[in-house]
Design an enzyme around this catalytic site. Structure first.
Site, PDB file in Angstrom:
ATOM      1  N   ARG A 127       0.959  -1.119   0.128  1.00 24.71           N
ATOM      2  CA  ARG A 127      -0.037  -0.012   0.024  1.00 24.71           C
ATOM      3  C   ARG A 127       0.863   1.197   0.012  1.00 24.71           C
ATOM      4  O   ARG A 127       0.287   2.231  -0.498  1.00 24.71           O
ATOM      5  CB  ARG A 127      -1.022   0.053   1.146  1.00 24.71           C
ATOM      6  CG  ARG A 127      -2.168  -0.778   0.956  1.00 24.71           C
ATOM      7  CD  ARG A 127      -3.275  -0.882   2.506  1.00 24.71           C
ATOM      8  NE  ARG A 127      -4.288  -1.795   1.875  1.00 24.71           N
ATOM      9  CZ  ARG A 127      -5.139  -1.403   1.646  1.00 24.71           C
ATOM     10  NH1 ARG A 127      -5.667  -0.338   1.182  1.00 24.71           N
ATOM     11  NH2 ARG A 127      -6.229  -2.253   1.593  1.00 24.71           N
ATOM     12  N   LYS A 181       4.755  -3.952  12.543  1.00 27.77           N
ATOM     13  CA  LYS A 181       3.540  -4.626  12.008  1.00 27.77           C
ATOM     14  C   LYS A 181       4.158  -5.088  10.633  1.00 27.77           C
ATOM     15  O   LYS A 181       4.339  -3.821   9.855  1.00 27.77           O
ATOM     16  CB  LYS A 181       2.529  -3.721  11.724  1.00 27.77           C
ATOM     17  CG  LYS A 181       1.175  -4.681  11.164  1.00 27.77           C
ATOM     18  CD  LYS A 181      -0.013  -3.938  11.085  1.00 27.77           C
ATOM     19  CE  LYS A 181      -0.988  -4.534  10.279  1.00 27.77           C
ATOM     20  NZ  LYS A 181      -2.273  -3.816  10.019  1.00 27.77           N
ATOM     21  N   ILE A 223      -1.529  -8.218  14.050  1.00 26.72           N
ATOM     22  CA  ILE A 223      -2.642  -7.162  13.864  1.00 26.72           C
ATOM     23  C   ILE A 223      -3.432  -7.737  12.747  1.00 26.72           C
ATOM     24  O   ILE A 223      -3.029  -7.864  11.688  1.00 26.72           O
ATOM     25  CB  ILE A 223      -2.084  -6.091  13.596  1.00 26.72           C
ATOM     26  CG1 ILE A 223      -1.112  -5.661  14.718  1.00 26.72           C
ATOM     27  CG2 ILE A 223      -3.186  -5.164  13.514  1.00 26.72           C
ATOM     28  CD1 ILE A 223      -0.607  -4.088  14.697  1.00 26.72           C
TER      29      ILE A 223
END
Length: 291
Positions: free
Chosen positions: A137, A160, A202
């Site tokens: 992303r 993460k 996560i």
């Protein structure tokens, strides 16, 4: 150290606005189902289309509903360093235990730019910071060397990792040490990630299968491999189905089937197609979260 199943919370909408009642009920349900931590206003929470006021309100609502029962890691990233600092200051004031800070998207900083971005946030606000490395992303990929350099700063506590590269957690562990918190950002590879030195996940899937995700991590900690393998296999079709179209549209549809919130999303994300609806529903049945 943050560990176990940490949910990347969706943000419920109703008639174009944040559904505050549904969100706080959802947070309470998550904790009751065994979720080990909460991340509001990440990508799954549609942070790109929340106003600054909505962003801060959702963080406050999450902390209020959690009431100290599990840690809240507030999404506080931006491709503007000044904006990321402002979100981080708000998260600390609101009572978050830590912040999740994404690598700057679109402007494609160098590795030195990444270092200076995180250092500026670190120096401005005294709160634990988890790096969110998601090149799919953000385009840019933080190297292990840059992460090791940042880890020398006392409040850069973990990552993460959404690279889906299962060499990364082991390389990071060897380079930085076992105390650096490593959380997977990819549900489908979580068991491999734990085996390579990770501490938790996560999770998007935990939005609709929180008990199963939490049980998997508990079984891993207890060295109960048969349970780990059973849950890994049971959840895999759901991990896949929830990314058949742009997230969080599939997981919002899944949550709507459980009566947790509406499936409403904000443009440019759109509701899922009929084919994806069928796949999500079937995967939820296989995962044991829908009859």
């Amino acid at each position: 150290m943050f560990s176990g199943s940490i949910v990347a919370l969706l943000t419920p909408f109703k008639n174009g606005k944040v559904d505050e009642k549904a969100f706080q009920s959802f947070v309470d349900w998550q904790i009751g189902q065994g979720t080990n931590g909460l991340v509001p206003v990440g990508t799954t929470g549609e942070s790109p289309t929340l106003s600054h006021e909505e962003h801060m309100r959702v963080v406050e609502l999450c902390i209020e509903a959690a009431a100290g029962r599990v840690p809240v890691i507030a999404g506080a990233g931006s491709n503007s360093t000044a904006e990321a600092i402002a979100f981080t200051r708000h998260a600390k004031k609101a009572g978050a235990e830590a912040v999740l800070t994404v690598t700057p998207y679109y402007n494609k900083p160098t590795q030195e730019g990444l270092y200076q971005h995180y250092k500026a946030i670190h120096d401005a606000v005294e709160i634990p910071i988890i790096i969110y490395n998601i090149p799919g992303r953000s385009v840019i990929d933080m190297t292990v060397a840059t992460m090791a350099r940042l880890a020398k700063l006392p409040n850069i506590v973990g990552v993460k990792d959404a690279t889906a590269d299962l060499t990364r957690p082991l390389r990071t562990r060897v380079e930085i040490g076992p105390e650096f918190c490593q959380l997977s950002g990819e549900d489908a590879t979580v068991v491999g990630y734990l085996a390579q030195g990770g501490h938790g996940c996560i999770s998007v899937t935990a939005n609709v299968a929180p008990a199963q995700c939490s049980q998997l991590h508990a079984a891993w900690t207890a060295n109960d491999r048969p349970t780990v393998e059973r849950l890994r296999d049971q959840l895999m079709p759901l991990h896949h189905a929830l990314f058949l179209e742009t997230s969080p549209a599939p997981v919002k549809y899944a949550a709507s089937l459980l009566g947790l919130c509406s499936e409403e999303v904000r443009l440019p994300v759109v509701p899922v197609t009929d084919a994806t609806r069928t796949a999500v529903r079937e995967a939820m049945v296989k995962a044991g979260v829908l009859n």
